[in-house]
Scaffold this active site. Structure first.
Site, PDB file in Angstrom:
ATOM      1  N   TYR A  80      -1.581  -9.904   3.242  1.00  0.00           N
ATOM      2  CA  TYR A  80      -1.375  -8.639   2.535  1.00  0.00           C
ATOM      3  C   TYR A  80      -1.247  -7.535   3.567  1.00  0.00           C
ATOM      4  O   TYR A  80      -2.065  -7.441   4.493  1.00  0.00           O
ATOM      5  CB  TYR A  80      -2.562  -8.355   1.608  1.00  0.00           C
ATOM      6  CG  TYR A  80      -2.477  -7.040   0.874  1.00  0.00           C
ATOM      7  CD1 TYR A  80      -1.503  -6.815  -0.096  1.00  0.00           C
ATOM      8  CD2 TYR A  80      -3.373  -6.000   1.154  1.00  0.00           C
ATOM      9  CE1 TYR A  80      -1.428  -5.604  -0.776  1.00  0.00           C
ATOM     10  CE2 TYR A  80      -3.308  -4.789   0.471  1.00  0.00           C
ATOM     11  CZ  TYR A  80      -2.326  -4.601  -0.492  1.00  0.00           C
ATOM     12  OH  TYR A  80      -2.256  -3.400  -1.158  1.00  0.00           O
ATOM     13  N   ASP A 102      -0.804  -6.887  12.352  1.00  0.00           N
ATOM     14  CA  ASP A 102      -1.486  -5.992  11.412  1.00  0.00           C
ATOM     15  C   ASP A 102      -2.999  -6.159  11.584  1.00  0.00           C
ATOM     16  O   ASP A 102      -3.567  -7.188  11.204  1.00  0.00           O
ATOM     17  CB  ASP A 102      -1.047  -6.333   9.989  1.00  0.00           C
ATOM     18  CG  ASP A 102      -1.698  -5.439   8.939  1.00  0.00           C
ATOM     19  OD1 ASP A 102      -2.592  -4.639   9.300  1.00  0.00           O
ATOM     20  OD2 ASP A 102      -1.317  -5.544   7.748  1.00  0.00           O
ATOM     21  N   LYS A 108      -8.917   1.301   8.035  1.00  0.00           N
ATOM     22  CA  LYS A 108     -10.314   0.947   7.746  1.00  0.00           C
ATOM     23  C   LYS A 108     -11.311   1.523   8.758  1.00  0.00           C
ATOM     24  O   LYS A 108     -11.614   2.705   8.701  1.00  0.00           O
ATOM     25  CB  LYS A 108     -10.421  -0.571   7.585  1.00  0.00           C
ATOM     26  CG  LYS A 108      -9.525  -1.051   6.401  1.00  0.00           C
ATOM     27  CD  LYS A 108      -9.849  -2.424   5.909  1.00  0.00           C
ATOM     28  CE  LYS A 108      -8.817  -2.931   4.905  1.00  0.00           C
ATOM     29  NZ  LYS A 108      -9.271  -2.956   3.550  1.00  0.00           N
TER      30      LYS A 108
HETATM   31  C1  LIG Z   1      -4.344  -6.390   6.709  1.00  0.00           C
HETATM   32  C2  LIG Z   1      -4.105  -5.207   5.828  1.00  0.00           C
HETATM   33  N1  LIG Z   1      -2.999  -4.461   6.001  1.00  0.00           N
HETATM   34  C3  LIG Z   1      -2.758  -3.378   5.242  1.00  0.00           C
HETATM   35  C4  LIG Z   1      -3.620  -2.999   4.251  1.00  0.00           C
HETATM   36  C5  LIG Z   1      -3.330  -1.791   3.412  1.00  0.00           C
HETATM   37  O1  LIG Z   1      -4.232  -0.763   3.717  1.00  0.00           O
HETATM   38  P1  LIG Z   1      -4.539   0.398   2.656  1.00  0.00           P
HETATM   39  O2  LIG Z   1      -5.290  -0.236   1.539  1.00  0.00           O
HETATM   40  O3  LIG Z   1      -5.324   1.400   3.445  1.00  0.00           O
HETATM   41  O4  LIG Z   1      -3.209   0.943   2.218  1.00  0.00           O
HETATM   42  C6  LIG Z   1      -4.774  -3.746   4.024  1.00  0.00           C
HETATM   43  C7  LIG Z   1      -5.727  -3.375   2.950  1.00  0.00           C
HETATM   44  O5  LIG Z   1      -6.636  -4.078   2.617  1.00  0.00           O
HETATM   45  C8  LIG Z   1      -5.030  -4.868   4.842  1.00  0.00           C
HETATM   46  O6  LIG Z   1      -6.121  -5.629   4.675  1.00  0.00           O
END
Ligand SMILES: Cc1ncc(COP(=O)(O)O)c(C=O)c1O
Length: 436
Positions: free
Chosen positions: A145, A240, A272
């Site tokens: 995700y 990511d 985060k």
């Molecule tokens: C690996 C990863 N990338 C991107 C995101 C998206 O971040 P946000 O919820 O701050 O938009 C998340 C959210 O959990 C994530 O775990």
């Protein structure tokens, strides 16, 4: 022994009258586990208190950000001082620079741009990769995700080089069709996709160590292989680290593989922990790639609240407090809880697999020997998880309300908090076993 939840239930009713599903992010609605989502009133250290007055040991930690625990006094003090000076100026500030310097110092990236959410970070990184390479196709892995970005919501098709089918209405097929979805940890699938489409691939994006299908760590050398494959084909490797960044080590997952193996991603995304519980995120990478970004280059990207002074203050304070001792404590707590969980489940005869990436871990309720990819993760016994989840909740432990999520600890999980988790585990394991 259910705890009172009438106040949460009342708020949930009011919420549903004005907000779709009663929540502002779907997993909070408890749809995967049933029951009343708990409305939290406050958090302190390892503990959350809900509107009915129940206390829980928090193993969600706001889905990762609260590495130091809730309401850390030094973070609160820094934020209080910043708020008193004003909340947003729409100009550059010194704190943004200091946060950027801290991020660059902890990671292999050369330049960084601050944004407000992880979704914005991955969306911008993809745009930049496309602008830099002049190519359109993005490769991602099933079960990873990256936020709710159109082209990244495409899901599996298993099998080789399946062009993505969007998994949500509202994503144009044309957008999903630019995405190739592959099974995680599958080198042959990656080779095949690049052999067939290599000259059209702008980038491959992967969670540095996936946590969004439960924790599915990369096989040894898998990230290095991805970096090398991208390099060979002139595509960018986007790692990511929104979830893992500054959490699984001071340098995130890269600190656990790339730094040791000697490779670097072309672009990385963060969120985060670096926001300290406020909306702050970032993407960054090679100086020549980042130079394509407006106002230095032609790829446009902007944000009214990007680099917000309160969010960057909280993030900077958090990172400065995230010392080696903090990581050692979080690792220790995660080890103690995960080992006790697997022991309790084994004692209750519940088939399961514990998987971890440093201090991020999850338990799959499955007969499989290991969970290397989404197809295996998806086969787990969600009924067993539901029973386990509610038994833990009833005993004052707040787990992620889904079987497909990582459990998160903080440095504020002291011995009392850990003991409450350990005490709850045997009965929860029995409850999970009772569904078989
Ligand atoms: C690996 C990863 N990338 C991107 C995101 C998206 O971040 P946000 O919820 O701050 O938009 C998340 C959210 O959990 C994530 O775990």
């Amino acid at each position: 022994m259910s705890r009172p939840d009438s106040q949460s239930a009342a708020w949930f009713d009011r919420a549903r009258a004005v907000t779709p599903g009663g929540v502002n992010s779907p997993v909070r609605a408890f749809a995967a586990v049933g029951g009343t989502p708990r409305f939290m009133a406050s958090g302190r250290g390892a503990w959350l208190t809900d509107v009915d007055g129940n206390e829980y040991v928090d193993l969600v930690c706001s889905w990762g950000p609260m590495l130091l625990g809730h309401a850390h006094p030094e973070v609160l003090a820094a934020v209080g001082e910043a708020v008193a000076r004003g909340t947003s100026y729409g100009t550059p500030t010194a704190t943004e620079v200091e946060l950027a310097e801290e991020i660059v110092a902890r990671t292999p990236i050369e330049r960084v741009r601050l944004v407000s959410s992880g979704t914005e970070a991955t969306m911008s990184a993809i745009r930049l990769a496309r602008g830099f390479t002049g190519r359109d196709v993005v490769v991602k892995f099933a079960g990873c995700y990256h936020g709710h970005v159109d082209s990244l919501l495409a899901s599996a098709g298993s099998g080789l080089a399946t062009f993505g089918v969007s998994t949500t209405p509202g994503v144009p097929e044309s957008s999903a069709a630019q995405t190739i979805v592959l099974p995680y940890n599958d080198r042959a699938a990656v080779e095949a996709a690049f052999a067939e489409h290599g000259d059209r691939i702008a980038c491959l994006i992967t969670e540095a160590s996936p946590g969004n299908m439960g924790v599915v760590p990369p096989a040894p050398g898998f990230n290095a292989f991805l970096a090398e494959t991208c390099r060979r084909h002139g595509a960018l490797f986007v790692s990511d680290e929104v979830m893992t960044g500054f959490r699984v080590s001071r340098s995130g997952q890269w600190g656990r593989d790339g730094a040791i193996e000697g490779w670097t991603p072309d672009l990385m995304t963060f969120g985060k922990v670096m926001g300290g519980g406020f909306p702050a995120a970032a993407f960054g990478g090679r100086a020549d790639v980042m130079a394509m970004l407006s106002p230095e280059g032609p790829v446009y990207q902007a944000g009214t609240l990007a680099g917000n002074p309160i969010a960057t203050t909280a993030g900077l304070a958090t990172l400065r407090l995230a010392t080696d001792e903090v990581y050692a404590r979080v690792d220790d707590v995660a080890r103690t809880i995960s080992e006790a969980a697997t022991k309790a489940l084994a004692a209750a005869g519940v088939p399961h697999v514990l998987q971890a990436a440093g201090n991020m871990f999850s338990i799959f309720f499955t007969e499989a020997a290991e969970v290397p990819d989404y197809a295996t993760a998806a086969g787990q016994d969600v009924e067993a998880f539901k029973a386990f989840f509610h038994a833990m909740l009833d005993r004052g432990v707040y787990l992620p309300p889904s079987a497909f999520e990582a459990w998160f600890c903080s440095a504020a999980h002291d011995d009392r908090a850990v003991q409450q988790v350990l005490d709850a585990l045997p009965a929860a394991a029995e409850a999970a076993g009772g569904t078989r």
